[in-house]
Design a protein around this motif. Structure first.
Motif, PDB file in Angstrom:
ATOM      1  N   SER A 155       0.831  -1.207   0.000  1.00 61.09           N
ATOM      2  CA  SER A 155       0.000   0.000   0.000  1.00 61.09           C
ATOM      3  C   SER A 155       0.866   1.258   0.000  1.00 61.09           C
ATOM      4  O   SER A 155       0.533   2.253  -0.662  1.00 61.09           O
ATOM      5  N   VAL A 163       0.540   4.034  -2.978  1.00 62.79           N
ATOM      6  CA  VAL A 163       0.207   5.422  -2.667  1.00 62.79           C
ATOM      7  C   VAL A 163       1.342   6.349  -3.105  1.00 62.79           C
ATOM      8  O   VAL A 163       1.089   7.464  -3.586  1.00 62.79           O
ATOM      9  N   CYS A 169      -5.162   1.248   1.341  1.00 67.99           N
ATOM     10  CA  CYS A 169      -4.596   2.238   0.420  1.00 67.99           C
ATOM     11  C   CYS A 169      -5.361   3.549   0.476  1.00 67.99           C
ATOM     12  O   CYS A 169      -4.764   4.639   0.456  1.00 67.99           O
ATOM     13  N   LYS A 227      -4.436   5.709   3.456  1.00 64.91           N
ATOM     14  CA  LYS A 227      -3.111   6.317   3.314  1.00 64.91           C
ATOM     15  C   LYS A 227      -3.112   7.399   2.232  1.00 64.91           C
ATOM     16  O   LYS A 227      -2.470   8.440   2.381  1.00 64.91           O
ATOM     17  N   ALA A 228      -3.833   7.137   1.131  1.00 60.68           N
ATOM     18  CA  ALA A 228      -3.912   8.139   0.068  1.00 60.68           C
ATOM     19  C   ALA A 228      -4.573   9.414   0.563  1.00 60.68           C
ATOM     20  O   ALA A 228      -4.161  10.528   0.203  1.00 60.68           O
ATOM     21  N   ASN A 255      -9.388   9.117  -4.125  1.00 62.66           N
ATOM     22  CA  ASN A 255      -9.683   7.689  -4.271  1.00 62.66           C
ATOM     23  C   ASN A 255     -10.956   7.512  -5.079  1.00 62.66           C
ATOM     24  O   ASN A 255     -11.996   8.096  -4.751  1.00 62.66           O
TER      25      ASN A 255
END
Length: 330
Positions: A106, A110, A138, A141-142, A149
């Motif tokens: 992940s 990212v 993910c 964190k993004a 997203n």
């Protein structure tokens, strides 16, 4: 091995998965309908966790998302498996068969999501909701890095996992494959009601656009399109609807959808919805116009250009336009 979420253990080391409405009962050594949620020694394992089969930098319009940062690019990734069995699947080589994958953590994904002018990450190609643990990880964190997203999905998920994921999703394109449950059961091996619920819940929480693939002789009646577009309007008449042209693929060899059929169905949907587009056809007018005054808002030639929207409104009549358009919103 990554243990999956949303399952219960039962007798004799079997498990029951509660991620999607199939609610698969899975014995040791077996997998659910999706093929990637597997019973290993009495635990449900997310076998596709950190496994990527496909990756590309795509125009956001390819998702298709026409009202979400038009003209931008997004890193698109997919894995393997699907909880549907659509006979016309265009990505069957990864959705319905085993495919080579590469492990990507992940953090690595990212890190790639903000490069090359990408606005973020689109989870797409196969069905991303069965990739649930990885997508959620993910997406969280993004979000901390200011990335967007995007989910491109069939929408076939239970309500609880959907609501856990939605706070981290900035936009969704959800397939509404038909407005007939028989079509879902026979052609897709799924169900319609859960998809309708997903559209309702998602539309209340994030930017949503809907795609319906029009298949020759199966879901191309004016009556069905009228019902579908009326229902969608009851959720929000400003949700963009994409009517996509079908081409023979996988197990379905019906002839391609006539362009005249798509134009006829667009005329029906236009009576109920503000924004209806025809897709999968080169050269057709897919510009965005103000539903009140007809002003050209977004011109889509080689590179989409926002020409008639300022501060989210039509520059001619002031109507609020559905979507996310402003650079400063990124």
């Amino acid at each position: 091995m990554k243990e999956a979420v949303y399952y219960d253990k039962t007798d004799n080391d079997a498990v029951r998965c509660f991620l999607c409405p199939h609610r698969c009962f899975i014995r040791p050594g077996k997998a659910g309908v999706c093929r990637v949620r597997q019973n290993v020694g009495g635990r449900l394992i997310a076998a596709s966790y950190e496994r990527i089969s496909s990756m590309a930098l795509d125009p956001i319009e390819k998702k298709p998302l026409y009202h979400f940062y038009p003209g931008s690019y997004i890193l698109s990734v997919g894995s393997t498996g699907c909880n549907f069995r659509c006979q016309f699947c265009q990505n069957w080589s990864i959705a319905q068969q085993d495919a080579p994958t590469k492990r990507v953590s992940s953090d690595e994904l990212v890190g790639m999501g903000g490069k090359d002018d990408s606005i973020g990450i689109a989870y797409t190609y196969n069905e991303p909701l069965i990739w649930y643990e990885y997508v959620l990880e993910c997406a969280k964190k993004a979000r901390t890095r200011g990335l967007k997203n995007v989910l491109v999905t069939n929408g076939f998920i239970e309500e609880q996992p959907l609501m856990e994921l939605l706070p981290y999703i900035d936009a969704m394109n959800i397939d509404l494959k038909s407005f007939r449950n028989d079509y879902y059961r026979k052609i897709c091996k799924g169900g319609m009601n859960a998809v309708l619920r997903t559209i309702e819940k998602a539309a209340a929480n994030t930017h949503v656009e809907v795609t319906t693939l029009i298949v020759t002789g199966l879901n191309d009646s004016e009556d069905e399109m009228n019902e579908l577009s009326q229902w969608l309007a009851s959720v929000d008449k400003d949700i963009p609807l994409h009517l996509s042209r079908y081409f023979p693929n996988y197990k379905m060899m019906l002839p391609p959808t006539p362009i005249a059929t798509l134009q006829r169905l667009k005329n029906v949907a236009d009576k109920n919805l503000s924004y209806v587009y025809i897709g999968n056809i080169i050269g057709i007018d897919d510009n965005t116009y103000c539903p009140r005054c007809g002003k050209l808002l977004i011109r889509r030639d080689i590179i989409p250009v926002v020409t008639g929207i300022k501060d989210g409104c039509c520059i001619q009549c002031g109507l609020k336009i559905k979507g996310v358009f402003e650079e400063e919103d990124r």
